[in-house]
Scaffold this motif. Structure first.
Motif, short mmCIF file in Angstrom:
data_model
loop_
_atom_site.label_atom_id
_atom_site.label_comp_id
_atom_site.label_asym_id
_atom_site.label_seq_id
_atom_site.Cartn_x
_atom_site.Cartn_y
_atom_site.Cartn_z
N ARG A 281 1.21 -1.55 -0.44
CA ARG A 281 0.00 -0.26 0.10
C ARG A 281 1.01 1.29 0.18
NH1 ARG A 281 -5.60 0.65 3.05
NH2 ARG A 281 -4.18 0.57 4.72
N GLY A 282 2.26 0.94 0.25
CA GLY A 282 2.99 2.16 0.25
C GLY A 282 4.49 2.07 0.34
N GLY A 283 5.25 2.88 0.51
CA GLY A 283 6.75 2.69 0.75
C GLY A 283 7.41 3.88 1.50
N VAL A 284 8.96 3.74 1.42
CA VAL A 284 9.70 4.91 1.81
C VAL A 284 10.85 5.00 1.21
CG1 VAL A 284 9.12 5.11 4.36
CG2 VAL A 284 10.62 3.43 3.67
N VAL A 285 11.50 6.30 0.56
CA VAL A 285 12.15 6.29 -0.05
C VAL A 285 13.33 7.31 0.68
CG1 VAL A 285 13.13 7.65 -2.46
CG2 VAL A 285 10.68 7.84 -2.01
N LEU A 286 14.16 6.23 0.59
CA LEU A 286 15.76 6.50 1.50
C LEU A 286 16.86 7.30 0.35
CD1 LEU A 286 16.25 3.11 2.71
CD2 LEU A 286 14.81 5.27 3.24
N ASP A 287 17.56 8.33 1.60
CA ASP A 287 18.51 9.04 0.73
C ASP A 287 20.19 8.25 0.84
OD1 ASP A 287 19.91 8.62 3.67
OD2 ASP A 287 19.06 10.46 4.68
N ASN A 288 21.25 7.95 0.14
CA ASN A 288 22.50 7.20 0.39
C ASN A 288 22.81 6.62 0.95
OD1 ASN A 288 21.59 7.57 -3.07
ND2 ASN A 288 23.00 8.82 -2.90
N GLY A 289 22.20 7.19 1.69
CA GLY A 289 23.52 7.31 3.30
C GLY A 289 22.60 5.73 4.08
N ALA A 290 21.06 5.90 3.88
CA ALA A 290 20.65 5.13 4.84
C ALA A 290 20.51 4.11 3.85
CB ALA A 290 18.63 5.75 4.66
#
Ligand code: GLU
Length: 374
Positions: A281-290
Protein backbone atom coordinates in the motif's frame (compact mmCIF):
# COMPACT_ATOMS: atom_id res chain seq x y z
CA UNK A 1 23.98 -29.95 -13.37
CA UNK A 2 22.80 -33.05 -15.24
CA UNK A 3 19.70 -35.02 -14.36
CA UNK A 4 16.58 -33.75 -12.67
CA UNK A 5 16.39 -31.94 -9.34
CA UNK A 6 13.03 -33.59 -8.78
CA UNK A 7 14.75 -36.88 -7.97
CA UNK A 8 15.70 -35.78 -4.47
CA UNK A 9 12.70 -33.57 -3.81
CA UNK A 10 10.45 -34.68 -0.99
CA UNK A 11 7.72 -32.07 -1.34
CA UNK A 12 6.68 -30.94 -4.82
CA UNK A 13 4.18 -28.42 -6.15
CA UNK A 14 2.85 -29.29 -9.61
CA UNK A 15 1.18 -26.46 -11.55
CA UNK A 16 -0.98 -27.42 -14.51
CA UNK A 17 -2.10 -24.77 -17.00
CA UNK A 18 -5.64 -24.22 -18.34
CA UNK A 19 -4.81 -25.33 -21.88
CA UNK A 20 -3.67 -28.74 -20.60
CA UNK A 21 -6.61 -29.27 -18.26
CA UNK A 22 -9.27 -28.28 -20.73
CA UNK A 23 -7.75 -29.53 -23.98
CA UNK A 24 -7.38 -26.03 -25.37
CA UNK A 25 -10.76 -24.87 -24.03
CA UNK A 26 -12.84 -27.76 -25.44
CA UNK A 27 -13.97 -29.24 -22.12
CA UNK A 28 -12.01 -31.19 -19.53
CA UNK A 29 -9.38 -33.57 -20.83
CA UNK A 30 -10.24 -36.48 -18.55
CA UNK A 31 -7.55 -38.69 -20.04
CA UNK A 32 -4.85 -36.14 -19.25
CA UNK A 33 -6.20 -35.52 -15.74
CA UNK A 34 -6.14 -39.23 -15.21
CA UNK A 35 -2.54 -39.56 -16.34
CA UNK A 36 -1.36 -36.88 -13.91
CA UNK A 37 -3.38 -38.32 -11.04
CA UNK A 38 -1.89 -41.73 -11.73
CA UNK A 39 1.61 -40.28 -11.67
CA UNK A 40 0.94 -38.25 -8.53
CA UNK A 41 -0.36 -41.40 -6.85
CA UNK A 42 2.85 -43.19 -7.85
CA UNK A 43 4.94 -40.33 -6.45
CA UNK A 44 2.96 -40.50 -3.21
CA UNK A 45 3.79 -44.20 -3.16
CA UNK A 46 7.49 -43.24 -3.32
CA UNK A 47 7.00 -41.11 -0.20
CA UNK A 48 6.81 -37.76 -1.98
CA UNK A 49 4.24 -35.14 -1.01
CA UNK A 50 2.52 -33.42 -3.91
CA UNK A 51 0.41 -30.28 -4.03
CA UNK A 52 -1.48 -29.68 -7.28
CA UNK A 53 -2.13 -26.12 -8.43
CA UNK A 54 -4.61 -26.41 -11.26
CA UNK A 55 -5.90 -23.72 -13.57
CA UNK A 56 -8.83 -24.29 -15.86
CA UNK A 57 -11.85 -23.14 -13.84
CA UNK A 58 -12.67 -20.23 -16.11
CA UNK A 59 -11.97 -22.14 -19.33
CA UNK A 60 -14.10 -25.05 -18.18
CA UNK A 61 -16.89 -22.70 -17.00
CA UNK A 62 -16.99 -20.98 -20.38
CA UNK A 63 -17.30 -24.34 -22.09
CA UNK A 64 -20.03 -25.58 -19.70
CA UNK A 65 -22.03 -22.39 -20.11
CA UNK A 66 -21.86 -22.79 -23.88
CA UNK A 67 -20.18 -19.42 -24.40
CA UNK A 68 -18.34 -19.01 -27.68
CA UNK A 69 -15.66 -16.73 -26.35
CA UNK A 70 -14.10 -15.56 -23.11
CA UNK A 71 -16.26 -12.79 -21.57
CA UNK A 72 -14.70 -9.46 -20.64
CA UNK A 73 -16.75 -8.49 -17.60
CA UNK A 74 -15.45 -9.47 -14.19
CA UNK A 75 -18.85 -10.75 -13.04
CA UNK A 76 -19.13 -13.15 -15.98
CA UNK A 77 -15.58 -14.40 -15.46
CA UNK A 78 -16.41 -14.93 -11.78
CA UNK A 79 -19.55 -16.87 -12.74
CA UNK A 80 -17.61 -18.99 -15.23
CA UNK A 81 -14.98 -19.74 -12.59
CA UNK A 82 -17.62 -20.83 -10.08
CA UNK A 83 -19.21 -23.21 -12.60
CA UNK A 84 -15.93 -24.52 -13.98
CA UNK A 85 -14.25 -25.06 -10.62
CA UNK A 86 -17.04 -27.50 -9.72
CA UNK A 87 -16.46 -29.55 -12.82
CA UNK A 88 -12.71 -29.50 -12.46
CA UNK A 89 -12.60 -30.51 -8.85
CA UNK A 90 -15.25 -33.17 -9.33
CA UNK A 91 -13.15 -34.72 -12.11
CA UNK A 92 -9.97 -34.64 -10.03
CA UNK A 93 -11.80 -35.99 -6.99
CA UNK A 94 -13.09 -39.06 -8.77
CA UNK A 95 -9.80 -39.70 -10.56
CA UNK A 96 -7.70 -39.44 -7.39
CA UNK A 97 -10.19 -41.61 -5.55
CA UNK A 98 -9.82 -44.28 -8.22
CA UNK A 99 -6.11 -44.23 -7.42
CA UNK A 100 -6.72 -44.61 -3.71
CA UNK A 101 -5.92 -41.01 -2.80
CA UNK A 102 -7.97 -38.37 -1.02
CA UNK A 103 -7.94 -34.94 -2.61
CA UNK A 104 -8.91 -31.61 -1.03
CA UNK A 105 -9.99 -28.35 -2.65
CA UNK A 106 -8.29 -25.18 -1.39
CA UNK A 107 -9.20 -21.85 -3.00
CA UNK A 108 -6.93 -18.97 -2.10
CA UNK A 109 -7.15 -15.22 -2.54
CA UNK A 110 -4.52 -12.52 -2.53
CA UNK A 111 -5.59 -11.49 0.96
CA UNK A 112 -5.19 -15.00 2.33
CA UNK A 113 -1.50 -14.72 1.55
CA UNK A 114 -0.86 -11.14 2.64
CA UNK A 115 -2.70 -11.12 5.95
CA UNK A 116 -0.27 -12.75 8.37
CA UNK A 117 -2.88 -14.67 10.36
CA UNK A 118 -4.68 -15.99 7.28
CA UNK A 119 -1.34 -16.89 5.73
CA UNK A 120 -0.41 -18.92 8.80
CA UNK A 121 -3.84 -20.58 8.77
CA UNK A 122 -3.46 -21.52 5.11
CA UNK A 123 0.00 -22.89 5.80
CA UNK A 124 -1.09 -25.01 8.71
CA UNK A 125 -4.11 -26.34 6.85
CA UNK A 126 -2.01 -27.33 3.81
CA UNK A 127 0.67 -28.91 5.96
CA UNK A 128 -1.95 -30.92 7.80
CA UNK A 129 -3.41 -32.16 4.52
CA UNK A 130 0.07 -33.26 3.41
CA UNK A 131 0.69 -35.04 6.70
CA UNK A 132 -2.61 -36.86 6.13
CA UNK A 133 -1.35 -37.93 2.68
CA UNK A 134 -4.10 -35.94 1.00
CA UNK A 135 -3.43 -34.18 -2.32
CA UNK A 136 -4.44 -30.52 -2.01
CA UNK A 137 -5.82 -29.13 -5.29
CA UNK A 138 -5.35 -25.38 -5.27
CA UNK A 139 -6.69 -22.58 -7.42
CA UNK A 140 -7.27 -18.90 -6.97
CA UNK A 141 -10.74 -18.16 -5.65
CA UNK A 142 -11.73 -16.62 -8.98
CA UNK A 143 -15.44 -16.47 -8.12
CA UNK A 144 -14.82 -13.60 -5.70
CA UNK A 145 -11.59 -12.11 -7.07
CA UNK A 146 -11.64 -8.85 -8.99
CA UNK A 147 -8.81 -7.37 -11.04
CA UNK A 148 -7.52 -5.16 -8.23
CA UNK A 149 -7.21 -7.97 -5.73
CA UNK A 150 -6.25 -10.84 -8.02
CA UNK A 151 -3.11 -12.87 -7.74
CA UNK A 152 -3.50 -12.92 -11.50
CA UNK A 153 -1.97 -16.01 -12.91
CA UNK A 154 -1.49 -19.46 -11.51
CA UNK A 155 2.25 -19.46 -12.20
CA UNK A 156 2.54 -16.84 -9.47
CA UNK A 157 0.12 -18.77 -7.28
CA UNK A 158 2.21 -21.92 -7.80
CA UNK A 159 5.33 -20.10 -6.59
CA UNK A 160 3.54 -18.60 -3.59
CA UNK A 161 2.23 -22.02 -2.62
CA UNK A 162 5.73 -23.48 -3.06
CA UNK A 163 7.01 -20.93 -0.57
CA UNK A 164 4.02 -21.37 1.72
CA UNK A 165 4.49 -25.12 2.14
CA UNK A 166 8.30 -24.89 1.81
CA UNK A 167 8.33 -27.33 -1.09
CA UNK A 168 11.67 -28.37 -2.57
CA UNK A 169 10.53 -28.03 -6.17
CA UNK A 170 7.93 -26.43 -8.38
CA UNK A 171 7.02 -28.18 -11.64
CA UNK A 172 5.20 -25.97 -14.14
CA UNK A 173 3.49 -28.14 -16.73
CA UNK A 174 2.64 -26.22 -19.85
CA UNK A 175 2.01 -26.77 -23.56
CA UNK A 176 5.59 -25.79 -24.51
CA UNK A 177 8.67 -27.99 -24.10
CA UNK A 178 10.26 -25.30 -21.88
CA UNK A 179 12.11 -22.01 -22.18
CA UNK A 180 13.94 -21.26 -25.45
CA UNK A 181 16.85 -18.88 -25.90
CA UNK A 182 14.57 -16.88 -28.23
CA UNK A 183 11.07 -17.24 -29.63
CA UNK A 184 11.30 -20.47 -31.68
CA UNK A 185 8.49 -19.30 -33.99
CA UNK A 186 10.59 -16.34 -35.07
CA UNK A 187 14.17 -17.46 -34.63
CA UNK A 188 15.33 -20.75 -36.20
CA UNK A 189 18.50 -20.63 -34.07
CA UNK A 190 16.49 -20.80 -30.82
CA UNK A 191 17.43 -23.69 -28.56
CA UNK A 192 15.85 -25.12 -25.44
CA UNK A 193 17.44 -23.93 -22.20
CA UNK A 194 17.97 -27.08 -20.19
CA UNK A 195 19.68 -25.70 -17.12
CA UNK A 196 20.01 -22.21 -15.73
CA UNK A 197 20.26 -20.37 -12.48
CA UNK A 198 16.81 -19.01 -11.52
CA UNK A 199 18.35 -15.63 -10.67
CA UNK A 200 19.94 -15.16 -14.11
CA UNK A 201 18.70 -11.80 -15.52
CA UNK A 202 19.14 -13.15 -19.08
CA UNK A 203 16.09 -15.37 -18.57
CA UNK A 204 13.66 -12.46 -18.86
CA UNK A 205 15.16 -11.50 -22.21
CA UNK A 206 14.81 -15.04 -23.46
CA UNK A 207 11.20 -15.12 -22.29
CA UNK A 208 10.37 -12.04 -24.32
CA UNK A 209 11.75 -9.15 -22.28
CA UNK A 210 10.56 -7.65 -19.05
CA UNK A 211 8.28 -5.24 -20.86
CA UNK A 212 6.66 -7.72 -23.21
CA UNK A 213 2.98 -8.33 -22.86
CA UNK A 214 2.86 -12.11 -22.72
CA UNK A 215 -0.03 -12.04 -20.27
CA UNK A 216 -1.47 -14.84 -18.15
CA UNK A 217 0.46 -18.01 -18.46
CA UNK A 218 3.21 -16.65 -20.73
CA UNK A 219 6.82 -17.75 -20.36
CA UNK A 220 7.69 -14.53 -18.54
CA UNK A 221 5.35 -15.26 -15.65
CA UNK A 222 6.91 -18.72 -15.39
CA UNK A 223 10.40 -17.26 -15.14
CA UNK A 224 9.23 -14.82 -12.50
CA UNK A 225 7.56 -17.67 -10.64
CA UNK A 226 10.86 -19.57 -10.67
CA UNK A 227 12.64 -16.54 -9.24
CA UNK A 228 10.03 -16.23 -6.53
CA UNK A 229 10.20 -19.92 -5.64
CA UNK A 230 14.00 -19.74 -5.57
CA UNK A 231 13.77 -17.41 -2.60
CA UNK A 232 12.60 -20.28 -0.43
CA UNK A 233 15.33 -22.47 -1.91
CA UNK A 234 13.00 -24.30 -4.34
CA UNK A 235 14.10 -25.29 -7.85
CA UNK A 236 11.68 -24.99 -10.77
CA UNK A 237 11.17 -27.19 -13.81
CA UNK A 238 9.17 -25.83 -16.76
CA UNK A 239 8.20 -28.59 -19.16
CA UNK A 240 5.50 -29.98 -21.39
CA UNK A 241 2.57 -31.64 -19.67
CA UNK A 242 2.06 -33.65 -22.87
CA UNK A 243 5.31 -35.60 -22.39
CA UNK A 244 4.49 -39.16 -21.53
CA UNK A 245 4.92 -39.96 -17.82
CA UNK A 246 6.56 -36.60 -17.34
CA UNK A 247 6.28 -36.52 -13.55
CA UNK A 248 7.54 -40.05 -13.09
CA UNK A 249 10.46 -39.52 -15.44
CA UNK A 250 11.44 -36.30 -13.67
CA UNK A 251 11.24 -38.09 -10.34
CA UNK A 252 13.43 -40.87 -11.72
CA UNK A 253 16.07 -38.26 -12.48
CA UNK A 254 15.54 -37.61 -16.19
CA UNK A 255 16.17 -34.03 -17.32
CA UNK A 256 13.08 -32.82 -19.21
CA UNK A 257 12.36 -29.23 -20.23
CA UNK A 258 13.98 -26.29 -18.49
CA UNK A 259 15.41 -26.61 -15.03
CA UNK A 260 15.91 -23.38 -13.07
CA UNK A 261 18.07 -23.87 -10.04
CA UNK A 262 17.85 -21.90 -6.81
CA UNK A 263 21.19 -20.91 -5.38
CA UNK A 264 19.77 -18.59 -2.83
CA UNK A 265 20.01 -19.03 0.84
CA UNK A 266 16.54 -19.78 2.12
CA UNK A 267 14.78 -16.83 3.70
CA UNK A 268 13.32 -17.30 7.14
CA UNK A 269 9.58 -17.91 6.90
CA UNK A 270 8.49 -14.47 8.09
CA UNK A 271 10.85 -12.69 5.69
CA UNK A 272 9.58 -14.96 2.93
CA UNK A 273 6.03 -13.90 3.70
CA UNK A 274 6.99 -10.23 3.39
CA UNK A 275 8.91 -10.81 0.16
CA UNK A 276 5.89 -12.63 -1.30
CA UNK A 277 3.46 -9.71 -0.95
CA UNK A 278 2.33 -8.90 -4.47
CA UNK A 279 0.86 -5.48 -3.75
CA UNK A 280 2.01 -3.02 -1.12
CA UNK A 281 0.00 0.00 0.00
CA UNK A 282 2.97 2.29 0.24
CA UNK A 283 6.63 2.77 0.86
CA UNK A 284 9.48 5.01 1.94
CA UNK A 285 12.20 6.56 -0.20
CA UNK A 286 15.68 6.60 1.36
CA UNK A 287 18.69 8.82 1.01
CA UNK A 288 21.94 7.16 -0.12
CA UNK A 289 23.37 6.98 3.41
CA UNK A 290 20.38 4.97 4.63
CA UNK A 291 20.60 2.68 1.59
CA UNK A 292 24.24 1.94 2.52
CA UNK A 293 23.36 1.40 6.19
CA UNK A 294 20.82 -1.22 5.13
CA UNK A 295 22.77 -2.89 2.34
CA UNK A 296 26.29 -2.84 3.73
CA UNK A 297 26.04 -2.50 7.49
CA UNK A 298 22.95 -4.61 8.16
CA UNK A 299 21.32 -1.79 10.16
CA UNK A 300 17.69 -1.03 11.00
CA UNK A 301 15.89 1.73 9.11
CA UNK A 302 15.74 5.01 11.02
CA UNK A 303 13.47 7.95 10.25
CA UNK A 304 16.47 10.21 9.65
CA UNK A 305 17.31 8.33 6.41
CA UNK A 306 13.81 8.74 4.92
CA UNK A 307 13.33 11.50 2.38
CA UNK A 308 9.92 10.64 1.04
CA UNK A 309 6.77 8.64 1.80
CA UNK A 310 4.54 7.11 -0.86
CA UNK A 311 0.93 5.94 -0.41
CA UNK A 312 -0.98 5.27 2.79
CA UNK A 313 -0.17 2.55 5.32
CA UNK A 314 -0.79 1.75 8.94
CA UNK A 315 1.61 0.74 11.68
CA UNK A 316 2.40 -3.00 11.34
CA UNK A 317 1.92 -3.12 7.57
CA UNK A 318 4.54 -4.29 5.08
CA UNK A 319 5.97 -1.32 3.16
CA UNK A 320 8.40 -0.99 0.25
CA UNK A 321 11.81 0.52 0.92
CA UNK A 322 13.12 2.18 -2.23
CA UNK A 323 16.32 4.01 -3.18
CA UNK A 324 16.35 7.43 -4.84
CA UNK A 325 16.14 5.79 -8.28
CA UNK A 326 12.93 4.05 -7.29
CA UNK A 327 14.38 0.53 -7.01
CA UNK A 328 12.84 -1.53 -4.25
CA UNK A 329 15.85 -2.62 -2.21
CA UNK A 330 14.00 -4.04 0.79
CA UNK A 331 10.66 -4.22 2.52
CA UNK A 332 9.62 -4.44 6.10
CA UNK A 333 7.03 -4.03 8.82
CA UNK A 334 6.73 -0.39 9.73
CA UNK A 335 6.42 0.88 13.29
CA UNK A 336 4.76 4.11 12.16
CA UNK A 337 1.87 4.91 9.81
CA UNK A 338 2.35 6.86 6.58
CA UNK A 339 1.12 10.12 8.12
CA UNK A 340 3.38 9.67 11.16
CA UNK A 341 6.32 8.78 8.91
CA UNK A 342 5.74 11.95 6.89
CA UNK A 343 6.12 13.95 10.10
CA UNK A 344 9.31 12.24 11.32
CA UNK A 345 11.00 11.73 7.92
CA UNK A 346 14.53 13.16 7.85
CA UNK A 347 14.54 13.63 11.63
CA UNK A 348 16.61 11.69 14.17
CA UNK A 349 14.88 9.16 16.43
CA UNK A 350 15.43 11.44 19.44
CA UNK A 351 12.94 13.89 17.90
CA UNK A 352 10.13 11.39 17.39
CA UNK A 353 8.55 12.16 20.74
CA UNK A 354 8.66 15.91 20.23
CA UNK A 355 7.10 15.50 16.80
CA UNK A 356 4.39 12.90 17.52
CA UNK A 357 3.91 13.22 21.27
CA UNK A 358 4.92 9.56 21.81
CA UNK A 359 7.52 7.00 20.74
CA UNK A 360 6.52 3.48 19.72
CA UNK A 361 9.99 2.31 18.75
CA UNK A 362 13.19 4.23 18.04
CA UNK A 363 13.47 2.54 14.60
CA UNK A 364 11.06 3.11 11.73
CA UNK A 365 11.63 -0.53 10.69
CA UNK A 366 13.65 -2.83 12.91
CA UNK A 367 16.21 -5.05 11.19
CA UNK A 368 14.43 -8.17 12.47
CA UNK A 369 11.35 -7.08 10.55
CA UNK A 370 13.11 -6.31 7.31
CA UNK A 371 13.92 -8.36 4.23
CA UNK A 372 16.58 -7.23 1.76
CA UNK A 373 15.66 -7.64 -1.92
CA UNK A 374 18.74 -6.06 -3.52
N1 GLU B 1 -7.31 -19.31 -11.94
C1 GLU B 1 -7.65 -19.31 -13.34
C2 GLU B 1 -8.54 -20.50 -13.65
O1 GLU B 1 -8.52 -21.47 -12.99
C3 GLU B 1 -6.46 -19.42 -14.25
C4 GLU B 1 -5.32 -18.48 -14.04
C5 GLU B 1 -4.09 -18.96 -14.84
O2 GLU B 1 -4.18 -19.93 -15.55
O3 GLU B 1 -3.03 -18.40 -14.73
O4 GLU B 1 -9.26 -20.49 -14.60
Amino acid sequence: MSGSVIKHARRIVVKVGSSLVTAGGRGLDHAALSRWAEQIAALAGQGKEVVLVSSGAIAEGISRLGWKKRPKSVRELQAAAAVGQMGMVQAYESIFRAHGLNAAQVLLTHEDLTDRTRYLNARSSLRTLLELRVVPIINENDAIATDEIRLGDNDTLGALVTNLVEANCLIILTDQPGLYTADPRKDPEATLVMNAHAGDPELEHMAGGAGSNVGTGGMLTKIQAAKRAARSGAHTVICSGREENVLLRLAAGEAIGTQLISRQETLAARRQWMADHLQLRGGVVLDNGAVRALQEDGKSLLSVGVKGVVGEFQRGEVVAIVDSEGNEIARGLTNYSASETRRIAGKPSTQIEAELGYVDEPELIHRDNLVMLA
